[in-house]
Design a protein around this motif. Structure first.
Motif, short mmCIF file in Angstrom:
data_model
loop_
_atom_site.label_atom_id
_atom_site.label_comp_id
_atom_site.label_asym_id
_atom_site.label_seq_id
_atom_site.Cartn_x
_atom_site.Cartn_y
_atom_site.Cartn_z
N VAL A 71 -44.43 -21.72 -21.31
CA VAL A 71 -43.04 -21.26 -21.25
C VAL A 71 -42.41 -21.26 -22.64
O VAL A 71 -41.72 -20.31 -23.03
N ALA A 75 -40.45 -18.43 -24.96
CA ALA A 75 -39.08 -18.67 -25.40
C ALA A 75 -38.97 -18.60 -26.92
O ALA A 75 -38.02 -18.02 -27.47
N SER A 118 -35.66 -28.02 -14.78
CA SER A 118 -36.11 -26.78 -15.40
C SER A 118 -35.04 -25.69 -15.30
O SER A 118 -34.80 -24.96 -16.26
N ALA A 122 -33.24 -23.87 -18.39
CA ALA A 122 -33.37 -22.42 -18.45
C ALA A 122 -32.01 -21.75 -18.55
O ALA A 122 -31.83 -20.77 -19.27
N GLY A 125 -30.95 -21.88 -22.07
CA GLY A 125 -31.95 -21.46 -23.03
C GLY A 125 -31.69 -20.11 -23.67
O GLY A 125 -30.57 -19.61 -23.68
N VAL A 130 -34.25 -15.57 -16.05
CA VAL A 130 -35.43 -16.32 -15.64
C VAL A 130 -35.55 -16.24 -14.12
O VAL A 130 -34.54 -16.36 -13.40
N SER A 153 -39.31 -31.22 -16.94
CA SER A 153 -38.86 -29.85 -17.16
C SER A 153 -39.96 -29.08 -17.89
O SER A 153 -40.63 -29.62 -18.77
N PHE A 155 -39.11 -26.13 -19.31
CA PHE A 155 -38.36 -25.29 -20.24
C PHE A 155 -37.92 -26.16 -21.41
O PHE A 155 -37.55 -27.32 -21.23
N VAL A 166 -30.50 -17.59 -13.77
CA VAL A 166 -31.76 -18.05 -13.20
C VAL A 166 -31.75 -17.75 -11.71
O VAL A 166 -30.85 -18.21 -10.99
#
Length: 878
Positions: A71, A75, A118, A122, A125, A130, A153, A155, A166
């Motif tokens: 992941v 990212a 997570s 996210a 992020g 997502v 997590s 992320f 998300v």
């Protein structure tokens, strides 16, 4: 709709399949689920470099680090606009949060994907959209061992807080299992039935996204091409019936209870999950409940049917409406499959029971009522173990409850079996019976739908208004609303809820502060009231997890009553009342260029900046001056390393009075790293050479170093002269044992063995603080719950080499680092790449408004930094 300006997004995929976990039965259809997903993705024309597949075939393992790495790679590329993470394997629900079990679970409690953590990261992020696809059970842990799994997590923790969307698609509802269904195929050779298992939900999702069901498709035209797309809401509306159809085809409809559920927060018309060649011009898209049209959404929201117990997030009113269930808008194979949702019936029945239980509330401060099916609720005896102004500890049977309390209010605890399903605070004062009954019915339905994981909130502003307007001392209402906001993708509204409570002078429950990530003020002990909150605690969570007795499976937090001294064990690490809490000692260690200043005035300037940051964060807290120790070594350092005082910068820049060869090498290495990091061009460096100097590239050429310093000085906000002085001070401290000894002797006086200290080091002060703690903390017995570094040069390669081997100083439990990316002294964050220590340092990027982006006032006045210091001084740590 004219979509000629549609911009196609770059999509990436992480596919995870785990068939073997602990001693659980292996899942034979995991590879089939992965195969179905890969087939859909490859049909989209996605290149292999944008697909990462992790599975345990051929005896391999899948661990949290691998999933996190996959992941993070997408990212970090900063090019991915939609990331889909798919999981097929065993799952469990602990503390109301989903956990995807990986190969090492349950022996290693961290070897699972914590979906709640997570999703939170996210949302903050760098990837705009997502999507999580979860083909896993959502049933409670069947054993104590699995109940202790907390997960991690997958992320990365971003340096800045974003606001991303998300969407989560679950194969089943909370409390239910996801199934892999077998097909029996005659095998004449052995005379038996061989079984081929299928990951049914994964197959249905892959088929729907591949365009197998035209009713889900929405045509789009862009430039000269025309495609059909599947949007999140269309998939959400269709999955329950598509799955029912598939289970019926496999002959399992009577054996399997599985109701897909989704959490959609993205723009209904702004994103899509899949695109296929346009096949049926004019085919209407799938219609039904949802924000984009079709049947009206019932107050349940999120695709839930309406009914007599409908919830609206506005001021509670008498409920109305008839039982109804959305029927698909298309004719054909999906007709007639929709039935009354069993979870809806359970929620309505439970809400009615809560209303009945409220009538049994006694005159005692705390009343416990146990619900029994088809019988009147029964009163359960409670023992009050402890009572304070803001909390009460009670025990009943084998469980203990820690209940936040408000003055002059009573509390009713409702249990179903051994689980606490609701806690209601109420005023003994009389109120209008009709209004009270409406409020009670509304909150009872909210409580019940929260218990069964059903949606109830659609409009965040109305929900917040209801939380305030229905307030009658009932702490449960803002708690339920806060979790409802997060569940429906409105996490950014939780700080608004917190602020509204403050404006009205109402207590702020810890759960609201936790979800708002604002601990500047909350009422009662620092323990989540709803079990869902525990999934957000821990090293990679929002706040530390207190060391308390093990908990029972329950909607509301309930502890197993420990043997021996239950009160002592339960309260050992809990936050005391705000009036009673003891603030730790704050040790502030300054940086360079502080000579000639009054130490008391300097300490006051630091505290003024800190209080400015707290006020900017909405906190009226203050740090008393008598709790702050400020070892001052400005004049000492100046006397020891002075080479012209403030003229040292000019001496270096004008190439007069050069440092010795060893110091030149040190300074040159630092300057070279700065040039490399910020991308300063060689032409810029040559342009700043003194006339007659031969500036050849390379740190061994001192004129090149001096020219690079002049070039850095010309860049607004960088300040080459300041960097040079800071570098020489750091060199003098690191390489001169005499200077170390003198400065250390003063700093050591700020510590003692009986007081926990929060240490804040700025610039050179962070190097001094780190070095002193590393060498002296263990032998001196110092305890530092939190070490905070601001504008720190510790991650510069040359400094890392000089301090090697690096490690977290003994006695330091948490390490928080704040930096401005434009602060050239704080060249790198203290992350695993530049300063690898265990556990990882928490890094936050802030905006420092001082002219050189490095001033201490700019760091301390930042709200994030100020709140983190306050938390470190007041909150319990593990």
């Amino acid at each position: 709709m004219d979509l000629s300006s549609v911009r196609w997004v770059k999509r990436a995929y992480v596919l995870v399949g785990v068939s073997r976990t602990g001693r659980l039965r292996p899942l034979p259809a995991v590879m089939g689920g992965l195969s179905a997903m890969r087939g859909w993705i490859r049909a989209q024309g996605v290149p292999d470099e944008l697909i990462t597949c992790l599975d345990d075939s051929d005896g391999g393992i899948v661990d949290a680090a691998s999933v996190f790495g996959a992941v993070r790679a997408f990212a970090d590329s900063r090019t991915i606009e939609q990331l889909t993470v798919y999981f097929c394997g065993h799952g469990v629900v602990n503390d109301g949060s989903e956990l995807w079990l990986l190969s090492g679970a349950p022996d290693d409690p961290s070897e699972a994907v914590n979906v709640a953590k997570s999703v939170r990261l996210a949302e903050r992020g760098v990837i705009p959209h997502v999507v999580l696809l979860s083909d896993a059970c959502r049933s409670p842990a069947a054993s104590l061992q699995f109940g202790e799994v907390t997960g991690s997590s997958v992320f990365p923790n971003p340096v800045t807080a974003g606001s991303r969307k998300v969407d989560v698609f679950y194969a089943t509802r909370v409390g239910e299992n996801a199934h892999q269904v077998s097909e029996k195929e005659a095998t004449a050779a052995v005379g038996q039935a061989a079984r081929t298992f299928r990951a049914v939900w994964s197959e249905v999702v892959a088929e729907a996204l591949s365009g197998a069901h035209p009713g889900l498709l929405e045509p789009l035209s862009a430039s000269e091409s025309e495609i059909d797309v599947v949007r999140p809401w269309a998939l959400h509306r269709a999955l329950p019936d598509l799955l029912s159809l598939r289970l019926r085809e496999l002959g399992a409809a009577g054996q399997v209870t599985q109701s897909p559920e989704s959490r959609i927060t993205s723009d209904p018309q702004g994103v899509w999950l899949s695109q296929v060649p346009h096949a049926r011009a004019g085919q209407p898209p799938w219609r039904g409940e949802g924000p984009s049209g079709g049947d009206d959404l019932g107050p349940g929201g999120g695709g839930q049917p309406a009914g007599d117990g409908d919830i609206t997030p506005t001021r509670p009113r008498r409920n109305r409406g008839r039982n109804r269930r959305w029927q698909p808008g298309q004719k054909g194979e999906l007709d007639g499959l929709a039935t009354l949702d069993p979870a809806e019936g359970l929620a309505r029945s439970a809400a009615a029971q809560l209303v009945t239980a409220a009538a049994h509330s006694g005159d005692a401060d705390v009343t416990c009522v146990r619900l029994r099916e088809d019988t009147e609720p029964e009163l359960v005896p409670l023992t009050v173990v402890l009572r304070t102004e803001s909390a009460m500890v009670v025990t009943t049977g084998g469980l203990s409850l820690l209940l936040p309390m408000t003055s002059d209010h009573r509390c009713t605890v409702t249990m179903d079996g051994d689980a606490v399903v609701d806690v209601r605070w109420h005023s003994p004062r009389p109120s209008d019976p009709a209004t009270r009954q409406d409020d009670l019915r509304w909150r009872s339905m909210v409580a019940s739908r929260t218990r069964f994981g059903l949606h109830w909130l659609t409009d965040p502003e109305d929900a917040i208004a209801a939380a305030v307007s229905c307030w009658d001392g009932d702490l449960s209402i803002p708690i339920y609303v806060a979790y409802g906001l997060v569940q429906e993708g409105h996490r950014s509204w939780v700080p608004t809820l917190l602020e509204r409570l403050r404006e009205q002078g109402l207590p702020v429950p810890y759960d609201v502060a936790l979800l708002a990530e604002d601990f500047s003020h909350h009422d009662g002990p620092a323990v989540p009231a709803l079990a869902q909150g525990w999934s957000l605690l821990g090293a990679d969570g929002i706040a530390p997890a207190p060391a308390v007795p093990s908990r029972r499976p329950s909607l509301w937090t309930a502890f197993r009553t420990p043997s021996g001294d239950p009160l002592g064990q339960l309260l050992a690490h809990l936050k005391p009342d705000p009036q009673e809490k003891t603030m730790r000692t704050l040790v502030l260690i300054h940086g360079r260029s502080q000579q000639g200043k009054d130490s008391k005035a300097l300490k006051g300037e630091w505290l003024d900046a800190l209080h400015e940051g707290l006020r900017a964060a909405g906190s009226d807290a203050t740090v008393p001056a008598d709790k702050v120790r400020f070892p001052y070594y400005g004049d000492t350092l100046d006397d020891l390393v002075r080479d012209g005082g403030d003229e040292a910068a000019e001496v270096i820049i004008q190439s007069a009075g050069e440092p010795n060869a060893v110091e030149q090498e040190f300074i040159a290495a630092v300057i070279s790293e700065v040039v490399e990091t910020i991308g300063l061009g060689e032409d810029d460096i040559r342009a700043h050479a003194v006339h007659g100097d031969v500036v050849e590239q390379g740190v061994q050429n001192w004129p090149w170093v001096l020219a690079a310093l002049r070039a850095l000085e010309s860049v607004p906000g960088l300040g080459g002269a300041s960097l040079a002085l800071a570098t020489r001070d750091v060199y003098a401290y690191l390489r001169n044992p005499g200077i170390q000894t003198v400065i250390e002797s003063g700093v050591r006086q700020a510590f003692d063995q009986e007081t926990e200290c929060v240490v804040v080091g700025h610039s050179l002060g962070s190097v001094v603080a780190y070095d002193v703690l590393k060498r002296r903390a263990q032998s001196e017995g110092w305890i530092v719950p939190t070490f905070i570094t601001l504008g720190s040069p510790l991650a510069v390669r040359t400094i890392v080499d000089a301090l090697a081997p690096i490690s977290t100083p003994p006695g330091v439990k948490q390490w928080f680092n704040a930096h401005d990316s434009r602060d050239v002294v704080a060249l790198h964050p203290l992350d695993a790449r530049h300063f690898p220590v265990t556990p990882d340092i928490e890094n936050v990027e802030v905006t420092n408004p001082t002219p050189n982006r490095h001033g201490i006032s700019g760091y301390l006045s930042d709200p994030t930094v100020a709140l983190r210091i306050l938390r470190a001084l007041t909150e319990p740590t593990t």
